[in-house]
Design a protein around this motif. Structure first.
Motif, mmCIF file in Angstrom:
data_model
loop_
_atom_site.group_PDB
_atom_site.id
_atom_site.type_symbol
_atom_site.label_atom_id
_atom_site.label_comp_id
_atom_site.label_asym_id
_atom_site.label_seq_id
_atom_site.Cartn_x
_atom_site.Cartn_y
_atom_site.Cartn_z
ATOM 1 N N CYS A 175 17.231 71.313 14.712
ATOM 2 C CA CYS A 175 16.318 70.092 14.796
ATOM 3 C C CYS A 175 16.806 69.013 13.567
ATOM 4 N N CYS B 98 19.255 65.999 13.920
ATOM 5 C CA CYS B 98 18.722 64.462 14.897
ATOM 6 C C CYS B 98 17.403 64.145 14.176
ATOM 7 N N HIS B 99 16.636 64.895 13.651
ATOM 8 C CA HIS B 99 15.266 64.369 13.342
ATOM 9 C C HIS B 99 15.103 64.198 11.829
ATOM 10 N N ARG C 30 16.224 57.273 19.686
ATOM 11 C CA ARG C 30 15.764 57.672 18.364
ATOM 12 C C ARG C 30 14.805 59.002 18.390
ATOM 13 N N ARG D 22 12.350 61.458 16.766
ATOM 14 C CA ARG D 22 10.997 61.240 16.620
ATOM 15 C C ARG D 22 10.667 61.815 15.129
ATOM 16 N N THR E 226 7.525 69.190 25.493
ATOM 17 C CA THR E 226 8.597 68.364 25.093
ATOM 18 C C THR E 226 9.886 69.264 24.950
ATOM 19 N N ASN F 165 8.033 64.196 27.304
ATOM 20 C CA ASN F 165 7.324 63.793 26.026
ATOM 21 C C ASN F 165 5.714 63.532 26.147
ATOM 22 N N HIS F 166 5.336 63.512 25.063
ATOM 23 C CA HIS F 166 3.578 63.441 25.015
ATOM 24 C C HIS F 166 3.060 62.324 25.917
ATOM 25 N N PHE G 103 18.658 66.012 25.809
ATOM 26 C CA PHE G 103 19.191 66.170 24.685
ATOM 27 C C PHE G 103 19.140 67.766 24.177
ATOM 28 N N MET G 104 17.769 68.123 24.584
ATOM 29 C CA MET G 104 17.190 69.323 23.788
ATOM 30 C C MET G 104 17.331 70.634 24.825
ATOM 31 N N PHE H 3 15.781 73.646 24.889
ATOM 32 C CA PHE H 3 15.222 74.871 24.723
ATOM 33 C C PHE H 3 14.325 75.322 25.922
ATOM 34 N N SER I 62 12.616 54.830 21.900
ATOM 35 C CA SER I 62 14.024 54.934 22.231
ATOM 36 C C SER I 62 13.887 53.512 23.291
#
Ligand code: HEC
Ligand code: HEC
Length: 330
Positions: free
Chosen positions: A60, A63-64, A95, A97, A118, A124-125, A133-134, A136, A164
């Motif tokens: 993580c 990117c974060h 971008r 978070r 997410t 997202n929220h 991209f993720m 999981f 973004s």
């Protein structure tokens, strides 16, 4: 003449209407996507495991963290996850978070369920489907809880990251193609780390994203279009890669694959060696600090993956060689 004008007018209205539809519609939400029941904990063992995943296999931190911090993250500095890193790709600028516990600019005000949704569904929220991209989707409930527990345990850092930005292509894709990423199998409750190929499969697909980069996919939609681990995914030059372009190698054991003839020791030594190409998008630093159990598991899993016959002539293209690079498919 009049007819031609009329047709032109109708076309103009259609085009304008379509553009307006995309403009108004691209922020559509998928509110029906369920909130996982994941709960953060204050158990030190869970927090420690979460931290290991965040700075190691799940990377993580790559990117974060902020623009310009890449080298420190790569070298193993455990920087706070203040966000800001940008990915400039076809559909826009994305971008990552701020994931520190700050209430205003981080995740402090988000619920465990919002964060978990997410990660699990790429929603997202605000309920919007984000660029996938993720990876999981199949992450175990336990690992997800460990990661959120770790994030909650970090001190708040106030650092505003702009949202973004989608260009017209991005808005078009978001309106018509993006949807939540769905798990395809039942979510495992907990998978304990060991050196088995089953655990390696879990890491390679659902934590470390080896599958996501080493399988060909459409750069526009994120959909997988190639044989698993057969490589060929074209990563076009961007400011983040300093103008270099990359094509992921085939990492199957086929004679055309990178892992052909690699012993477990060769593989572990290569992962520990870390990055060779300065601008490679592969998160070599975090992977080089994975423990040997995880490395062995990944190796053993890759031995079981169906060999893919596919020659990837070249993986790294310097800025002056970009015209020789294959074009992304799809
Ligand atoms: C390959 C880069 C990448 C990796 C690795 C990554 N993320 Fe993200 N993440 C992003 C991007 C980009 C966004 C913003 C997407 C958008 O809003 O368009 C994001 C957004 C988020 C969000 C915010 C959703 C919201 O409601 O705004 C959370 C939470 C998150 N990531 C958690 C994680 C966690 C936890 C990990 C590691 C287990 C992780 N990410 C790994 C790129 C990444
Ligand atoms: C963000 C994309 C990305 C991810 C995630 C990723 N790779 Fe890679 N990988 C690449 C690219 C691009 C290259 C070619 C450039 C290089 O060697 O750094 C590469 C190269 C390799 C190589 C060849 C190295 C050599 O010496 O030629 C191996 C082996 C490899 N990856 C294994 C893995 C494994 C195992 C994982 C998961 C633990 C993984 N990769 C995750 C993008 C990725």
């Amino acid at each position: 003449m009049k007819i031609v004008l009329r047709i032109a007018l109708v076309l103009l209205v259609l085009v304008a209407g379509f553009a307006l539809y995309v403009q108004l519609g691209y922020r559509k939400t998928f509110d029906e996507t369920p909130y996982p029941t994941t709960k953060a904990s204050q158990d030190p063992e869970m927090i420690a495991h979460g931290k290991y995943l965040v700075y190691g296999p799940a990377h993580c931190a790559n990117c974060h963290t902020d623009k310009g911090q890449e080298a420190q993250v790569e070298a193993g500095k455990e920087l706070p996850l203040i966000g800001g890193f940008e990915l400039n790709i076809g559909p826009g600028v994305f971008r990552a978070r701020n994931l520190t516990s700050d209430k205003e600019t981080g995740i402090g005000a988000l619920s465990d369920g919002e964060i978990a949704r997410t990660m699990r569904f790429n929603v997202n929220h605000q309920g919007e489907a984000i660029v996938p991209f993720m990876p999981f989707q199949q992450m175990s409930e336990y690992d997800m809880a460990c990661i959120i527990s770790y994030l909650r345990s970090t001190p708040p850092v106030k650092h505003k990251v702009e949202p973004s930005e989608y260009n017209f292509l991005g808005k078009f894709i978001k309106t018509f193609i993006f949807k939540p990423s769905m798990p395809t199998e039942p979510i495992p409750e907990r998978i304990d780390a060991d050196t088995t190929s089953e655990y390696g499969k879990y890491l390679a697909h659902s934590v470390a994203n080896c599958y996501g980069c080493h399988t060909d996919r459409s750069l526009k939609t994120g959909e997988f279009i190639g044989e698993p681990f057969g490589g060929g995914f074209v990563m076009e030059p961007s400011p983040e890669t300093k103008g270099y372009g990359f094509v992921t190698p085939n990492i199957t054991i086929d004679e055309t694959g990178k892992l052909n003839g690699w012993s477990e020791q060769t593989f572990i030594a290569r992962i520990k060696q870390g990055r060779v190409h300065a601008a490679s998008p592969m998160p070599w630093g975090p992977f080089s600090r994975m423990n040997e159990t995880d490395m062995k598991a990944i190796y053993r899993y890759l031995q079981t993956v169906a060999p893919v016959k596919k020659t990837i002539a070249k993986s790294v293209y310097a800025p002056n060689e970009i015209e020789l690079m294959p074009k992304p498919k799809g």
